[in-house]
Design an enzyme around this catalytic site. Structure first.
Site, short mmCIF file in Angstrom:
data_model
loop_
_atom_site.label_atom_id
_atom_site.label_comp_id
_atom_site.label_asym_id
_atom_site.label_seq_id
_atom_site.Cartn_x
_atom_site.Cartn_y
_atom_site.Cartn_z
N HIS A 121 -6.14 2.47 0.67
CA HIS A 121 -5.18 3.42 0.37
C HIS A 121 -5.86 4.96 -0.07
O HIS A 121 -6.93 4.87 -0.94
CB HIS A 121 -4.42 2.94 -0.78
CG HIS A 121 -3.25 1.97 -0.24
ND1 HIS A 121 -2.34 2.07 0.62
CD2 HIS A 121 -3.02 0.44 -0.74
CE1 HIS A 121 -1.61 0.98 1.01
NE2 HIS A 121 -2.06 -0.01 -0.11
N CYS B 134 -4.87 6.89 4.79
CA CYS B 134 -3.97 8.33 4.57
C CYS B 134 -4.53 9.46 3.99
O CYS B 134 -5.31 9.33 3.33
CB CYS B 134 -2.67 7.84 4.03
SG CYS B 134 -1.71 6.43 4.46
#
Length: 438
Positions: A216, A293
């Site tokens: 993440h 991301c």
């Protein structure tokens, strides 16, 4: 309850804000609202008042390893993760198109010569199992079931690139049948930063280094003015919610560094550059890969390259439509854009899975029996380096293949992968490699 979207008041300005200005003001106002409400913790795109969560959430308690494993297994079952899709019934297969890339296995790994070039490497692949299930209010930091596959794929990519990794560190909270090739550490903030320091210490001209992260990542407001979009990017370590001192991280009794480690405070692009890139000498090669991301400028480099994707192609991808007959990225030129990066003497290449404003999906590999969790960017990188479509691919060829496969196989969340470099280079001029100058 904090609102998830705070619209900036522009009624007194007398003029219409651009979309970029509107989003920037919106983010600033949201952050001010959260800071006023209490302790802030950033996880990906989500901001949570951690102190209030600990005080008010009666469900908070550390879970045992057996409970965590059971919850992950239940999540796999709930999402149908072990069911094989009926690929033959899908319209794009009926149209005679080639199979999606996730149906094609990576070729067998060739033997790496004993005198092959050496790459010193750090590979980070958190699953966030404890992060998700130990604090219910942070449940949107999803468990990443593809972390094992991502680490396996980058190891395979290194073998296909014909390099040896006698100095290798793996940071993961994932178990692997048969174990990892080296003893692994937990991907905590402290361990990730110390591994970055280990990677670059004593680096000298001619050395080749690799930092790989599949996990993440998120954004927070830039505080030193070095970001064009006003946002710093950061990678997310794991939260140590089962640590006996975890609750003390919120009462001021711990030093900030220890508290940050326990709550998994993000490692910002400024920290990444300062620890790994800032003092690297000329003649050192560093490759960074961020399968995450908001990753385009995580290395804070000045030159960015991507394959041009037209507006109608993006619209088609977002509608989940197959590409038209004859579609190809194979010969498409790369676009080069100078961005607000920092000076670095070393030869640095960064591969990122998406633009800073974009999010990215993990993905499951359909090439074998059943399903194997994997990360899309890393899997496509391994297949490109293996020469599945283009023998001896250049750096630009690798980026074209990844972009093509993102378009074809990841249409639920189309994002634009990119290379960034410390100095302007011709990515078509040389075969892809993890060693040597660009």
């Amino acid at each position: 309850m904090l609102s998830c979207c705070v619209a900036p008041d522009v009624s007194t300005t007398g003029e219409m804000l651009s979309e970029e200005e509107f989003l920037r003001k919106e983010a600033m106002l949201l952050e001010e609202e959260i800071r006023a409400a209490g302790m802030e913790h950033l996880l990906g795109e989500h901001r949570v008042d951690m102190g209030e969560a600990l005080k008010t959430d009666p469900a908070f308690r550390p879970l045992t390893e057996a409970e965590l494993d059971a919850l992950v297994e239940a999540e796999i079952a709930r999402t149908g993760g072990l069911e094989e899709p009926d690929w033959g019934s899908m319209t794009w297969m009926d149209e005679g198109m080639e199979p999606f890339p996730n149906q094609q296995p990576i070729p067998p790994v060739p033997a790496v010569p004993e005198d092959a070039p050496v790459v010193k490497a750090v590979l980070v692949g958190p699953t966030y199992k404890t992060s998700k299930h130990s604090m219910p209010l942070l449940g949107r930091l999803e468990v990443l079931l593809g972390s094992v596959g991502a680490l396996e794929d980058i190891l395979v990519a290194l073998q296909h690139a014909k390099v040896r990794t006698p100095e290798l560190k793996i940071l993961t909270d994932a178990k692997k049948t048969g174990g990892w090739p080296v003893a692994h550490e937990a991907p905590t903030r402290k361990n990730i930063l110390s591994s970055m320091q280990w990677l670059v210490q004593d680096a000298k001209p001619g050395d080749s280094l690799l930092f790989f992260f599949a996990g993440h990542a998120g954004q927070s407001r830039d505080t030193d003015g070095d970001e064009q979009d006003g946002q710093d990017e950061h990678i997310c370590p794991v939260i140590q919610a089962q640590h006996p001192k975890f609750a003390s991280a919120f009462d001021g009794s711990l030093e900030k560094e220890e508290a940050d480690d326990l709550v998994g405070r993000g490692i910002s692009d400024d920290e990444i550059f300062g620890v790994m890139l800032k003092d690297l000498p000329e003649g050192v090669r560093l490759t960074t890969i961020f399968d995450a991301c908001h990753s385009q400028t995580l290395a804070d480099l000045a030159h960015s390259y991507e394959v041009q994707v037209e507006g109608d192609e993006m619209a088609r991808a977002k509608r989940q439509e197959p590409p038209p007959p004859g579609f190809s990225f194979d010969k498409r030129p790369l676009t080069h854009k100078d961005v607000k990066g920092k000076e670095c003497a070393a030869s640095v290449l960064c591969l990122a899975g998406c633009k800073d404003r974009e999010t990215q999906q993990t993905w499951c590999d359909q090439s074998g029996r059943g399903m194997r969790g994997a990360f899309f960017l890393t899997n496509m990188l391994a297949k490109a380096i293996a020469g599945m479509r283009t023998p001896n691919p250049s750096y630009a060829d690798v980026l074209r293949e990844i972009t093509r496969d993102f378009y074809r196989g990841n249409r639920l969340n189309m994002s634009i992968p990119s290379f960034s470099t410390s100095s302007a280079v011709d990515l078509d001029a040389k075969p892809f490699s993890f060693v040597g100058p660009l």
